[in-house]
Design a protein around this motif. Sequence first.
Motif, PDB file in Angstrom:
ATOM      1  N   ASP A  34      -7.824 -11.018  45.893  1.00  0.00           N
ATOM      2  CA  ASP A  34      -6.963 -11.986  46.595  1.00  0.00           C
ATOM      3  C   ASP A  34      -5.861 -12.537  45.707  1.00  0.00           C
ATOM      4  O   ASP A  34      -4.926 -13.184  46.197  1.00  0.00           O
ATOM      5  N   ILE A  35      -5.956 -12.324  44.404  1.00  0.00           N
ATOM      6  CA  ILE A  35      -4.949 -12.846  43.488  1.00  0.00           C
ATOM      7  C   ILE A  35      -3.630 -12.116  43.732  1.00  0.00           C
ATOM      8  O   ILE A  35      -3.591 -10.889  43.845  1.00  0.00           O
ATOM      9  N   VAL A  36      -2.567 -12.872  43.822  1.00  0.00           N
ATOM     10  CA  VAL A  36      -1.250 -12.262  44.008  1.00  0.00           C
ATOM     11  C   VAL A  36      -0.927 -11.425  42.779  1.00  0.00           C
ATOM     12  O   VAL A  36      -0.953 -11.907  41.646  1.00  0.00           O
ATOM     13  N   GLU A  37      -0.638 -10.149  43.006  1.00  0.00           N
ATOM     14  CA  GLU A  37      -0.398  -9.228  41.897  1.00  0.00           C
ATOM     15  C   GLU A  37       0.991  -9.446  41.311  1.00  0.00           C
ATOM     16  O   GLU A  37       1.963  -9.617  42.044  1.00  0.00           O
ATOM     17  N   PRO A  38       1.089  -9.447  39.995  1.00  0.00           N
ATOM     18  CA  PRO A  38       2.417  -9.529  39.367  1.00  0.00           C
ATOM     19  C   PRO A  38       3.288  -8.351  39.813  1.00  0.00           C
ATOM     20  O   PRO A  38       2.784  -7.270  40.144  1.00  0.00           O
ATOM     21  N   VAL A  39       4.588  -8.574  39.830  1.00  0.00           N
ATOM     22  CA  VAL A  39       5.517  -7.500  40.194  1.00  0.00           C
ATOM     23  C   VAL A  39       5.299  -6.315  39.252  1.00  0.00           C
ATOM     24  O   VAL A  39       5.184  -6.478  38.041  1.00  0.00           O
ATOM     25  N   GLY A  40       5.197  -5.125  39.837  1.00  0.00           N
ATOM     26  CA  GLY A  40       5.025  -3.926  39.029  1.00  0.00           C
ATOM     27  C   GLY A  40       3.595  -3.598  38.664  1.00  0.00           C
ATOM     28  O   GLY A  40       3.359  -2.749  37.807  1.00  0.00           O
ATOM     29  N   THR A  41       2.633  -4.271  39.322  1.00  0.00           N
ATOM     30  CA  THR A  41       1.233  -3.994  39.004  1.00  0.00           C
ATOM     31  C   THR A  41       0.884  -2.532  39.277  1.00  0.00           C
ATOM     32  O   THR A  41       1.187  -1.996  40.346  1.00  0.00           O
ATOM     33  N   MET A  42       0.255  -1.902  38.308  1.00  0.00           N
ATOM     34  CA  MET A  42      -0.215  -0.529  38.453  1.00  0.00           C
ATOM     35  C   MET A  42      -1.655  -0.540  38.979  1.00  0.00           C
ATOM     36  O   MET A  42      -2.332  -1.569  38.969  1.00  0.00           O
ATOM     37  N   HIS A  43      -2.090   0.636  39.397  1.00  0.00           N
ATOM     38  CA  HIS A  43      -3.462   0.770  39.883  1.00  0.00           C
ATOM     39  C   HIS A  43      -4.110   1.971  39.225  1.00  0.00           C
ATOM     40  O   HIS A  43      -3.505   3.042  39.130  1.00  0.00           O
ATOM     41  N   ALA A 257      -2.855  -1.538  30.917  1.00  0.00           N
ATOM     42  CA  ALA A 257      -1.910  -2.652  30.846  1.00  0.00           C
ATOM     43  C   ALA A 257      -1.181  -2.683  29.505  1.00  0.00           C
ATOM     44  O   ALA A 257       0.031  -2.921  29.445  1.00  0.00           O
ATOM     45  N   LYS A 258      -1.911  -2.458  28.424  1.00  0.00           N
ATOM     46  CA  LYS A 258      -1.281  -2.497  27.105  1.00  0.00           C
ATOM     47  C   LYS A 258      -0.448  -1.246  26.837  1.00  0.00           C
ATOM     48  O   LYS A 258       0.604  -1.313  26.178  1.00  0.00           O
ATOM     49  N   LYS A 259      -0.892  -0.116  27.364  1.00  0.00           N
ATOM     50  CA  LYS A 259      -0.156   1.138  27.109  1.00  0.00           C
ATOM     51  C   LYS A 259       1.202   1.137  27.802  1.00  0.00           C
ATOM     52  O   LYS A 259       2.214   1.541  27.222  1.00  0.00           O
ATOM     53  N   TRP A 260       1.224   0.673  29.071  1.00  0.00           N
ATOM     54  CA  TRP A 260       2.479   0.733  29.829  1.00  0.00           C
ATOM     55  C   TRP A 260       3.146  -0.634  30.000  1.00  0.00           C
ATOM     56  O   TRP A 260       4.144  -0.754  30.710  1.00  0.00           O
ATOM     57  N   ARG A 261       2.555  -1.663  29.379  1.00  0.00           N
ATOM     58  CA  ARG A 261       3.151  -3.010  29.389  1.00  0.00           C
ATOM     59  C   ARG A 261       3.362  -3.540  30.800  1.00  0.00           C
ATOM     60  O   ARG A 261       4.345  -4.202  31.112  1.00  0.00           O
ATOM     61  N   ARG A 262       2.414  -3.240  31.674  1.00  0.00           N
ATOM     62  CA  ARG A 262       2.446  -3.716  33.050  1.00  0.00           C
ATOM     63  C   ARG A 262       1.027  -4.105  33.455  1.00  0.00           C
ATOM     64  O   ARG A 262       0.054  -3.556  32.947  1.00  0.00           O
ATOM     65  N   ALA A 263       0.939  -5.033  34.376  1.00  0.00           N
ATOM     66  CA  ALA A 263      -0.389  -5.391  34.885  1.00  0.00           C
ATOM     67  C   ALA A 263      -1.027  -4.175  35.539  1.00  0.00           C
ATOM     68  O   ALA A 263      -0.339  -3.312  36.094  1.00  0.00           O
ATOM     69  N   CYS A 264      -2.365  -4.114  35.461  1.00  0.00           N
ATOM     70  CA  CYS A 264      -3.090  -2.991  36.056  1.00  0.00           C
ATOM     71  C   CYS A 264      -4.381  -3.490  36.698  1.00  0.00           C
ATOM     72  O   CYS A 264      -5.084  -4.327  36.130  1.00  0.00           O
ATOM     73  N   LYS A 265      -4.659  -2.953  37.880  1.00  0.00           N
ATOM     74  CA  LYS A 265      -5.887  -3.311  38.595  1.00  0.00           C
ATOM     75  C   LYS A 265      -6.684  -2.049  38.907  1.00  0.00           C
ATOM     76  O   LYS A 265      -6.112  -0.994  39.164  1.00  0.00           O
ATOM     77  N   ILE A 266      -8.010  -2.180  38.891  1.00  0.00           N
ATOM     78  CA  ILE A 266      -8.876  -1.056  39.215  1.00  0.00           C
ATOM     79  C   ILE A 266      -9.992  -1.535  40.135  1.00  0.00           C
ATOM     80  O   ILE A 266     -10.629  -2.561  39.887  1.00  0.00           O
ATOM     81  N   ARG A 267     -10.194  -0.800  41.221  1.00  0.00           N
ATOM     82  CA  ARG A 267     -11.263  -1.114  42.180  1.00  0.00           C
ATOM     83  C   ARG A 267     -11.746   0.190  42.812  1.00  0.00           C
ATOM     84  O   ARG A 267     -11.015   0.823  43.565  1.00  0.00           O
ATOM     85  N   PRO A 268     -12.958   0.623  42.508  1.00  0.00           N
ATOM     86  CA  PRO A 268     -13.450   1.871  43.084  1.00  0.00           C
ATOM     87  C   PRO A 268     -13.876   1.703  44.535  1.00  0.00           C
ATOM     88  O   PRO A 268     -14.184   0.590  44.988  1.00  0.00           O
ATOM     89  N   ASP A 269     -13.895   2.801  45.279  1.00  0.00           N
ATOM     90  CA  ASP A 269     -14.507   2.793  46.596  1.00  0.00           C
ATOM     91  C   ASP A 269     -15.999   2.534  46.462  1.00  0.00           C
ATOM     92  O   ASP A 269     -16.589   2.732  45.408  1.00  0.00           O
ATOM     93  N   ARG A 270     -16.628   2.144  47.567  1.00  0.00           N
ATOM     94  CA  ARG A 270     -18.056   1.855  47.529  1.00  0.00           C
ATOM     95  C   ARG A 270     -18.872   3.065  47.073  1.00  0.00           C
ATOM     96  O   ARG A 270     -19.794   2.938  46.259  1.00  0.00           O
TER      97      ARG A 270
END
Length: 775
Positions: A34-43, A257-270
């Motif tokens: 639910d957290i608003v993702e920073p602009v440019g967030t990777m997945h 996040a550190k490699k590409w200097r952008r926020a990154c999120k990860i969430r697997p399927d169930r």
Amino acid sequence: MNKHPSIVRSTLHESSKHDSGPKHVAGAAEYIDDIVEPVGTMHAYLALSSRAHAEIGSIDFAAVKAAPGVIGVLTAADVPGENDVSPSHKHDEPIFAEGRVQFWGQPLFAVVAETRDQARRAAHLAKVDYTDLPFATNVRAAQAAGGKLVTEPLKLERGDVAAAMASAPRRVRGSIAIGGQDHFYLEGQIAMAIPGEDEDVTVFASTQHPSEVQLMVAHVLGIPLHSVTVNVRRMGGGFGGKETQGNLFAAVAAMAAKKWRRACKIRPDRDDDMTATGKRHDFVVDYDVGYDDNGKIAAVDAVYAARAGFSSDLSGPVTDRALFHCDNAYWYPAVRARSEPLYTNTVSNTAFRGFGGPQGMMAAERWIEDIAYSLGKDPLEIRKANFYGTDTDNVTPYHQTVEDNIVHRVVEELEASSDYQARRAAILAFNAKNAILKKGIALTPVKFGISFTATWYNQAGALVHVYKDGSIHLSHGGTEMGQGLYIKVAQVLADAFCVGLDDIKIMATTTGKVPNTSATAASSGSDLNGMAAWDAARQIKERLVVHAAKLYQCDEAAVLWVPGGVQAGDQFVPFAELVASAYLNRVQLSAAGFYKTPKIHWDRATGQGHPFYYFAYGASVSEVTIDTLTGEYIVDRVDILHDVGRSLNPAIDIGQVEGGFIQGMGWLTTEELVWDDKGQLRTKAPSTYKIPVASDVPPVFNVKLAEWSVNAEPTIGRSKAVGEPPLMLAMSVVEALSMAVASVADYAIAPRLDTPVTPERVLMGCERLKREARG
């Protein structure tokens, strides 16, 4: 004389609502997704192996890198620091496999893309060259393959087992297979990392152990701990599945996040979450028990073999804990218990509510059942005959004296309030008249030790700020996963300062405020963090008392904390007014509290010590009806009496007892894990893995707390832990099903049902007993 108002009453030991309850109902409770993702967030998304055990020849990433939206691929070669997220000293759990895969679903690499869907699709495009190797996926197969252990086994021994066994008039040998369990938290594994300046990175993780995530991220990135901040507001369930299993996801997000200097999120399927993350250990317990004609146990010799998985994770402590609870509530004059945590080509099993204790207890109930059927007695009679004493016969297999034994009173009260004896007689009469439907009833006890076995984890910190308007800011090292820890600690603080709960602001858990925290586990969250918060309040209150005595010209002994403020001699001073004046007089209004559990110690090498601060007790009665033609059954009624000491919040505690029982019932009856002949987990979604649903709740479900109980130890509010002990109350369901099955052979043969006791096992048990009865 200015008297104090009576508008503030203590909320400690009262049923206050869960702090997140209204937010849950309104959909306003914020989770990581639910957290608003920073602009440019990777997945990021993990690519998982499709072999149970194989050498990796090569991986062709061409199609992956050419897929739409792909930013890059992370492999073991891209790890700046150590390619390992193991919580043990063995460093045997790589983030990404190198050269060899050891279970079906092991992470090979991560795809990082602009969107989650793009990363997920691209993760399936790599071409992997495997050379298959032999594999074992269960306990018996692992034993047959040589029984390789993933961690050092433990032995507990007391008394002369050989002599006691030889002199026992009767003896029973057997084994019980106890199934595992998936955590099936509503919020799956998830992490989001935001890079900062220099080496800094902030990680939002769904974890029960923020400090361990901090440590793992730091090791993986090759940076100091102070550069990693981990934040946890709440989790959508944990149950132990987020004690170590979140490490990998946080590390991958932080690496990207550190490699590409952008926020990154990860969430697997169930299905990927269930495939790639650890579960409750399944056990096979082989036992040899000597006893007399009255059912009194003389000696127990048992081996507790567990499917540990491919790496050590927490298998050592979990299998240790199984031995700690091999007695449940029973005294063994002579005992030898040995653990056998076995290497298997499956995901590495991990912490789960009870942490090995439920498996240890379930085995104990099995030989109680064996003894009862061999003697033609009610199993409750055998249980009572073997209960720990209060003055003698009260030393555990690990040589700790049980000093707070109340199991006799708990069982006696529940036996009376549930009308157990009359109902059992009615069930025996019913079974005699009915050939198809059969009923069963059972009463089982629980004795559960409270404390981390690893002594150093029995510590906690808290940070309390009192602002000059009288509002209070509370931070501590515990995490909230729905169990009500936050509201309980807030109640402790409100009671300490004699203010209302509305004056307390509960802050998210963060390593940036309270460092070096222990996992919120081992049922110790309230014990540890409540005392740490109380200690912080004590420090601030002592300063305020000195200030009030000086300001109102009275002795410090004449400054009393009363609802809403302090009584300084004849003068009542509202809390906010006292704090405002303290600020103007440069009184420190902030404190870091700390607590460490006293009295505990443990020597693993000798198998002796005092690992538990105290014991929590409980008992349950379950009544069931089975259909002997199909194996289908229903749980008709459950009665529970459970000991939480002097409850900090009865409503929360009753909810924990109810939830723990239902989760335990799911583990023991419906939640079956199945691996196929290729080593792939097939029960990896709600369509194939059956957790209890609303209709599984017994139609008659009576749950009471033992309101007369007060913890003999000076815990916070003289309360007792409630997180794990109630899960084991569900053993009464298994025992009731056993009675119903045993009725088809006139109760002359022990059913010996393995768990989970599915309808298939009930049916097969009935058929087997009918055959044996016919000779």
